[in-house]
Every structure is written in structure tokens, then in C-alpha cells.
Design a protein around this motif. Structure first.
Motif, short mmCIF file in Angstrom:
data_model
loop_
_atom_site.label_atom_id
_atom_site.label_comp_id
_atom_site.label_asym_id
_atom_site.label_seq_id
_atom_site.Cartn_x
_atom_site.Cartn_y
_atom_site.Cartn_z
N SER A 8 -2.20 -5.97 4.11
CA SER A 8 -1.16 -6.22 3.22
C SER A 8 0.04 -5.78 4.41
CB SER A 8 -0.71 -5.06 2.55
OG SER A 8 0.25 -5.02 1.96
N LEU A 9 -0.30 -4.63 5.35
CA LEU A 9 0.71 -4.97 6.96
C LEU A 9 0.64 -6.61 6.80
CD1 LEU A 9 1.68 -2.02 8.09
CD2 LEU A 9 2.90 -3.42 6.84
N LEU A 10 -0.85 -7.34 7.37
CA LEU A 10 -0.85 -7.99 8.34
C LEU A 10 -0.37 -9.36 7.15
CD1 LEU A 10 -4.21 -7.66 10.34
CD2 LEU A 10 -1.99 -7.85 10.97
N MET A 11 -0.60 -9.55 5.68
CA MET A 11 -0.28 -10.29 5.04
C MET A 11 0.60 -10.74 5.20
SD MET A 11 -2.94 -10.54 1.66
CE MET A 11 -2.20 -9.56 1.30
N GLN A 12 2.06 -9.57 4.92
CA GLN A 12 3.68 -9.68 5.40
C GLN A 12 3.75 -10.11 6.42
OE1 GLN A 12 5.83 -6.40 4.09
NE2 GLN A 12 3.54 -5.52 2.87
N TYR A 13 2.80 -9.64 7.75
CA TYR A 13 3.25 -10.20 8.89
C TYR A 13 2.47 -11.94 9.02
CZ TYR A 13 2.69 -10.91 13.79
OH TYR A 13 2.80 -11.59 15.31
#
Length: 134
Positions: A8-13
């Protein structure tokens, strides 16, 4: 931290790599964020925002295509490809005006629910090539 939270963090990144979203970097990056890379190293969220703006000025139509992901503990490695038109200076390399396909690899480290560190290696030599059909 679980793989689903990291994903999820990588998608936000990845969404931060748009001019209208880069201001949200503090929601994704740790306050002590550090980037080590072939196209420059820096520390801090403000420096990340400046780098993204510089990058997007050079490749306004940039698309990042993830090829492989590998997780281990608090780190994830991603092999990716950048596709974009090199329209402005990037890290001292004058614009070619050509669509480029550039391979890269990144390792992200997570801490406190944010991305804390990044090692990024972009094939800078591909920028001086002829373009997609090299």
C-alpha cells in the motif's frame, strides 16, 4: 510491518510521481527519508519533492512499469522500467526530445509506517542512446 502495508505504501509512493500529488510526500515518506541513487542522493521530504519536480520537468509523460517485486523483512526490491519523453535537462543531460525506455531497480526500507530509505539505480547511460529502438 506486513507485505500488504508495504504494498500500500509503495502504491502511494508511485502516485507521488505526479505534479499534483508530490505535496503529499510527507504522508508516505519518513521524516528522515534518505535516497541513494545513480541520479543523485539526498535526505529529507523537501528534497524528494524538489527531485520529483526536476524529474517530471525532464520527463513530463513518465510512466513507471514494475517488473518484479521481492520482499524480505523491512525491505522490498523492485525491478522497473521508466518510459517517458526526455524533454528537458535531467541531471546535466540535455534533452533529446525522444521517448526513452530506461531500466532501473530500487530497494525500499520501511520504518514507522513510512518509506525511510531508498536505493535507486536508473540506467543513466540509456539517456544518451537513440530512444526506444536502441
Amino acid at each position: 510491518m506486513s507485505e500488504s502495508i508495504n504494498a500500500s505504501l509503495l502504491m502511494q509512493y508511485n502516485k507521488l510521481w505526479h505534479v499534483d500529488r508530490v505535496e503529499q510526500a510527507g504522508d508516505v515518506l519518513h521524516q528522515d527519508f534518505t535516497r541513494h541513487g545513480s541520479s543523485g542522493s539526498f535526505k529529507g521530504v523537501a528534497s524528494f519533492k524538489a527531485y520529483v519536480r526536476h524529474f517530471l520537468a525532464a520527463f513530463p509523460d513518465a510512466q513507471f512499469l514494475s517488473k518484479d517485486w521481492l520482499w524480505e523483512g523491512d525491505k522490498v526490491a523492485v525491478r522497473y522500467q521508466l518510459v517517458g519523453t526526455h524533454t528537458n535537462d535531467f541531471m546535466g543531460i540535455p534533452p533529446s526530445g525522444k521517448k526513452k525506455r530506461i531500466d532501473g531497480a530500487s530497494i525500499y526500507r520501511f520504518a514507522d509506517g513510512r518509506i525511510a530509505e531508498l536505493w535507486d539505480f536508473l540506467d543513466m547511460l540509456a539517456l544518451v542512446g537513440e530512444g526506444l529502438n536502441d
